[in-house]
Design an enzyme around this catalytic site. Structure first.
Site, PDB file in Angstrom:
ATOM      1  N   ARG A   2       0.842  -1.210   0.000  1.00  0.00           N
ATOM      2  CA  ARG A   2       0.000   0.000   0.000  1.00  0.00           C
ATOM      3  C   ARG A   2       0.876   1.258   0.000  1.00  0.00           C
ATOM      4  NH1 ARG A   2      -2.601  -4.001  -0.947  1.00  0.00           N
ATOM      5  NH2 ARG A   2      -4.618  -4.502  -0.076  1.00  0.00           N
ATOM      6  N   ASP A 453     -14.433  -4.522  14.523  1.00  0.00           N
ATOM      7  CA  ASP A 453     -13.886  -4.609  13.166  1.00  0.00           C
ATOM      8  C   ASP A 453     -14.084  -6.047  12.702  1.00  0.00           C
ATOM      9  OD1 ASP A 453     -12.173  -4.809  10.836  1.00  0.00           O
ATOM     10  OD2 ASP A 453     -11.206  -2.971  11.523  1.00  0.00           O
ATOM     11  N   ARG A 464       1.484  -0.380   8.295  1.00  0.00           N
ATOM     12  CA  ARG A 464       1.009   0.839   8.957  1.00  0.00           C
ATOM     13  C   ARG A 464       0.098   0.576  10.151  1.00  0.00           C
ATOM     14  NH1 ARG A 464      -1.390  -0.830   4.895  1.00  0.00           N
ATOM     15  NH2 ARG A 464      -3.638  -0.809   4.718  1.00  0.00           N
ATOM     16  N   VAL A 501     -20.586  -2.628  11.161  1.00  0.00           N
ATOM     17  CA  VAL A 501     -21.575  -1.611  11.513  1.00  0.00           C
ATOM     18  C   VAL A 501     -22.155  -1.042  10.228  1.00  0.00           C
ATOM     19  CG1 VAL A 501     -21.999   0.512  12.779  1.00  0.00           C
ATOM     20  CG2 VAL A 501     -20.289  -1.085  13.601  1.00  0.00           C
ATOM     21  N   ASP A 525     -12.768   3.318   5.900  1.00  0.00           N
ATOM     22  CA  ASP A 525     -12.628   3.896   4.558  1.00  0.00           C
ATOM     23  C   ASP A 525     -13.922   3.694   3.757  1.00  0.00           C
ATOM     24  OD1 ASP A 525     -12.436   1.218   4.127  1.00  0.00           O
ATOM     25  OD2 ASP A 525     -10.324   1.225   3.539  1.00  0.00           O
ATOM     26  N   ASN A 526     -14.985   3.246   4.420  1.00  0.00           N
ATOM     27  CA  ASN A 526     -16.249   3.019   3.735  1.00  0.00           C
ATOM     28  C   ASN A 526     -17.201   4.185   3.998  1.00  0.00           C
ATOM     29  OD1 ASN A 526     -18.943   2.273   3.207  1.00  0.00           O
ATOM     30  ND2 ASN A 526     -18.419   0.108   3.338  1.00  0.00           N
ATOM     31  N   CYS A 581     -21.094   2.186 -22.863  1.00  0.00           N
ATOM     32  CA  CYS A 581     -20.611   2.036 -24.254  1.00  0.00           C
ATOM     33  C   CYS A 581     -19.091   2.210 -24.335  1.00  0.00           C
ATOM     34  CB  CYS A 581     -21.324   3.022 -25.185  1.00  0.00           C
ATOM     35  SG  CYS A 581     -20.855   4.734 -24.936  1.00  0.00           S
TER      36      CYS A 581
END
Length: 964
Positions: A2, A453, A464, A501, A525-526, A581
């Site tokens: 990442r 989570d 991270r 959640v 991040d949602n 298209c």
């Protein structure tokens, strides 16, 4: 992986060869060490001469109680814990004294030197030494004292930046170029170029004015849709097409030594409502350094005499500086009162920014800070003016450093806090560390941290999400994070869940649960989940602190009942969808071909197999289906299911043959069909060419076994077909020899042009159903009879194995297929291909991420948390937007909640609740009358959620007035 998307491979390689020296492993030093070890420098030396004390437990998350009892050196105590963050980084500890008499030649081994907790005199001496080296050693100093912090950078007289922003070079489709001086270039309508004057562009695929192709020009912006490029009057007239591509050019940055910058500082302004603040803090912190030198100690906690003395020093320092900045008495007083103390979240914020500067120093990627950054949190302490000084004095526990800044009452409120943290990813891990250092949820009778989570730990998280280690991979994030947080502060009470959640899990966390929470913190991040949580916070009148990062960018937002707008009060513009298209027939950019390949993966290996299984679960036998369709019944989806069954590959050879036939269909027949429908000389009604920018004519790709791209498609597609059709294969089956043998005997169907209409309308959506003709139905009966007769419709034949797309498992071949398919389609349309790495980012919708930004953002969130807990007024709260690459950091006041006036004296906001108390036999009419009496308002209709309870124009609704 990442972080590679943030820094790029060149910078990652430079970083992995750099040696860094860091002095001072207190609360700020440990933050910087954590971030640069996670990032992946080659070697880090941490230097410290102090011993662990009780005080350190509240500021350094890697110092434990046994380190304090055995009085270990701080560098030695934290060494193995920080080294554990990244096995690729060599970490060493140094405990030798570093003072005015030290021979500094040992620093020549390092490319970057960072100083924390070092006297200003020694900072100047070391800075002079670093600046004088050839090439210069990059120098960074950072300090946090109480409520103020500073960061200083000096990367030598000249420092070359290879990429100042890290943004992808822009590509602009051209609609016109004038023959004039200067020539004006216009982009396609509705596509602003977003360029800046002075940037460079190169051109390609321009028809007519073709001498521009391959040339580079500096531009001047004329409007959002046009720019000029110099004299084009002598060139051929422009006809059509063309793409302008931004060219990244290196830039030079110039630095002055610390000694010179002290008298004439160049500061980054973070809060534009207080542009004078950086200079005021500059003077105050210099006064603090002089105070320390004069008295051999820092000012005592809450001591007014020391504050007066520091103010005198500040006045005289101000006179020696070039523009004689005004001294702000409040800044000096609060700095003096709190200088002995330490705010861990402020260190997290400054540590994040400082670490990014280290990475810039060793890679030349992104624009460095020039040259000072000052961040203060006076808005936390200003409301504490009336609090007695005894509140701030030490009590011999791990919270003394914090107490010196915010007082005992606020510390106690933090201990008794109930907080709900949603998400234990990168920001979530950093937040838990901040909670542990602040003592959140450690109260004797009150206080609890609830975390949730649903995700498991992946390898790509370790870079991270600093609470996780390699042995935690595939364990739940929330349980693991809770355990790691207890190592930082064993007294914190954590309740960890693995719930998602979202509206679908409405009942997991009831309104009663939300009401018990003092504050909700989201680390997600949602966007949809954030919107949902925000709506629950508004419904239950609960404060929410939201934050997020993307690469080096980050934001924080505070939402406080009755004071601010909510997260749902503003909407981001929707993501631009690629027209159907464009994806199907007219791709113009690599993103279009990647999305096409991703869709092909979904439909072939996930969607179709799922529909196949669902059909045969509904109709258990082929014989029964045959009878029902023969008797004229129409069974949904049966035509496609029977087609799949009749063409089902039953051996590895047939899987390879199927892949070869698909190659021909996708990358040859498709092009031939489009050129049949629209020959190259096709013109539109207005006489312009059909095939002109952004439409690119396709050209069929001829299969070449020796082309790695062609071969790669065949192998990856065949493996995926074998997986979904449950066909076993061996290593030998994958050998070039076997595959060549199969392919050379495949009969590839000839191209037969069809007269199907090709969709060219950009607003048209993908059709839900493709109608089935009577001929297709007759064909289906014939095919199914054939399968039954040849014993190819048995129970095992009526099952497939759908594949779920997984981007991070390199052995599954998913990204291999998408890369090969996308690049073959790009070749067919003459579009620049993308490597596997870029394809993975776009196909997997990967959000680039780096520890520096997550650490900074979580620190800022925790600072706002202190204000929320203190019940501060609206003007104390700050939202922040930052981009560490440029670097910018902008603090703004929160948006005041919008009040809607109904009429004089009656108004409401999103936070208001009007309550009507009814009796047992209370009817709808009684309710309407009660509203009229209490609020003087005539209700015209009554709804609850999406249900219409009383709308007078609806039939039968008048009768409802007598219902209870």
């Amino acid at each position: 992986s990442r972080q590679r998307y943030v820094l790029g491979d060149t910078a990652m390689q430079k970083m992995a060869q750099s040696h860094v020296f860091l002095s001072g492993i207190g609360g700020l030093g440990v933050e910087i060490a954590k971030n640069i070890i996670l990032a992946g420098v080659k070697a880090l030396t941490v230097h410290d001469t102090k011993h662990c004390t009780k005080w350190d437990l509240g500021i350094n998350f890697f110092i434990h109680e046994d380190d304090v009892t055995s009085q270990r050196n701080r560098a030695e105590a934290t060494l193995h814990r920080i080294a554990e963050l990244n096995p690729y980084v060599h970490v060493a500890a140094s405990t030798v004294p570093l003072d005015e008499t030290t021979d500094l030649s040992f620093l020549k081994h390092y490319q970057c030197v960072i100083l924390t907790e070092v006297s200003l005199l020694l900072q100047k001496k070391i800075n002079d030494f670093c600046h004088a080296q050839q090439p210069p050693i990059k120098f960074i100093s950072a300090d946090v004292y109480g409520v103020c912090s500073r960061l200083f950078c000096d990367f030598g007289d000249e420092f070359e930046v290879l990429d100042s922003t890290g943004e992808e070079p822009k590509e602009i489709f051209i609609s016109n170029i004038t023959q004039s001086s200067p020539g004006i270039v216009t982009c396609l309508e509705n596509h602003p170029h977003r360029l800046e004057t002075g940037q460079f562009l190169t051109f390609r695929e321009v028809n007519g004015m073709s001498c521009l192709n391959g040339s580079t020009h500096q531009i001047t912006v004329v409007s959002p849709y046009s720019f000029s490029i110099g004299d084009t009057s002598e060139m051929e007239p422009y006809l059509h097409g063309g793409i302008a591509v931004q060219v990244k050019t290196p830039k030079m940055c110039y630095f002055e030594r610390l000694e010179k910058q002290i008298t004439n500082p160049l500061c980054l302004v973070a809060d534009f409502s207080k542009p004078e603040a950086p200079l005021q803090i500059h003077v105050a912190m210099l006064a603090l350094n002089h105070f320390q030198e004069n008295f051999g100690r820092g000012p005592n906690i809450g001591c007014l005499q020391d504050a007066e003395e520091m103010l005198k020093i500040a006045m005289s320092i101000s006179e020696t500086l070039e523009n004689k900045p005004q001294v702000n008495g409040d800044v000096v007083k609060w700095l003096s009162r709190t200088a002995q103390g330490f705010l861990p979240p402020l260190a997290a914020a400054v540590g994040g920014v400082a670490s990014q500067e280290v990475l810039k120093a060793v890679t030349g990627k992104f624009s460095p800070l020039q040259q000072w950054l000052y961040i203060d949190v006076l808005d936390i302490v200003t409301p504490l003016e009336k609090v007695g000084s005894e509140e701030f004095l030490p009590r011999g526990d791990r919270y003394d450093a914090l107490r010196a800044c915010i007082g005992e009452s606020l510390c106690q409120k933090l201990h008794d806090l109930n907080v709900f943290l949603v998400g234990c990813g990168a920001i979530g891990c950093e937040m838990l560390k901040n909670f542990a250092l602040l003592g959140v949820g450690t109260g004797q009778d009150k206080g609890l941290v609830t975390i949730t989570d649903p995700d498991l730990i992946e390898k790509s998280n370790l870079n991270r999400q600093f609470l996780f280690r390699p042995h935690h991979i595939q364990k739940p994030k929330s349980y693991t994070a809770a355990e790691a947080t207890l190592n930082i502060n064993p007294y914190i009470k954590i309740d960890s869940d693995i719930n998602k959640v979202c509206p679908a899990t409405e009942n997991t966390y009831s309104d009663e649960f939300y009401t018990k929470q003092d504050v909700i913190v989201t680390a997600l991040d949602n966007v949809e989940a954030r919107r949902y949580i925000d709506s629950r916070c508004v419904a239950n009148l609960r404060p929410l602190i939201d934050s997020g990062t993307m690469g080096t960018k980050g934001h924080t937002e505070v939402i406080v009942p009755h004071l601010t707008e909510s997260y749902n009060s503003h909407r981001d513009p929707p993501e631009e969808e690629i027209p159907f298209c464009t994806l199907k027939s007219f791709p113009a950019a690599i993103e279009h071909t990647i999305q096409w390949a991703r869709d092909k993966f979904e439909s072939s290996f996930s969607h179709k197999p799922s529909l196949f299984n669902k059909f045969w679960q509904t109709y258990p036998s082929a014989e029964e289906v045959l009878q029902r369709i023969k008797s004229g019944e129409s069974l949904e989806g049966c035509f496609h299911v029977i087609k799949t069954l009749s063409r089902r590959p039953r051996s590895w050879t047939q899987c390879v043959e199927l892949a070869r036939v698909k190659f021909e269909k996708y990358f040859s027949h498709k092009a031939l069909q489009l050129l049949h429908s629209f020959p190259l000389d096709t013109r539109l009604k207005d006489g312009s060419l059909f095939w002109q920018s952004p439409k690119r004519p396709p050209f069929p790709v001829k299969f070449e076994f020796n082309d790695p791209l062609h071969y790669g498609f065949i192998v990856s597609a065949a493996k995926l077909f074998a997986t979904v059709y449950c066909v076993p294969f061996t290593e030998k089956d994958l050998s070039e020899e076997t595959i060549l043998g199969i392919i050379s005997s495949v009969k590839v169907p000839e191209f037969r042009p069809s007269n199907k209409v090709v969709q060219t309308d950009e607003t048209a959506r993908k059709p839900d159903h493709i109608p089935v003709s009577s001929e297709d139905e007759r064909n289906a009966i014939f095919q199914l009879e054939k399968s039954i007769l040849s014993n190819e419709a048995l129970e095992t034949d009526l099952q497939m194995k759908p594949i779920s797309f997984e981007k991070d498992d390199d052995s599954n071949g998913h990204i291999d297929f998408i890369t090969a398919a996308s690049n073959l389609r790009a070749k067919m349309y003459n579009i620049e291909p993308a490597d596997r790495f870029k394809t993975k980012r776009i196909a997997g919708k990967i959000i680039p991420a780096i520890a520096t930004a997550t650490a900074a953002v979580s620190g800022l969130v925790a600072l706002e948390l202190i204000k929320v807990v203190g019940g501060y007024k609206a003007d104390a709260y700050k939202n922040c937007f930052l981009n560490l690459a440029i670097p910018i950091m902008v603090f703004t006041e929160t948006a005041e909640v919008r009040r809607t006036e109904i009429r004089n004296g009656i108004s409401f906001t999103i936070w208001d609740r009007w309550t009507i108390y009814g009796k047992e036999d209370f009817t709808l009419l009684d309710f309407i009358n009660a509203v009229r009496e209490k609020y003087g308002i005539e209700p015209t209709m009554v709804v609850q959620g999406v249900k219409m309870l009383y709308v007078p124009v609806m039939p039968g609704h008048i009768k409802r007035l007598k219902l209870t």
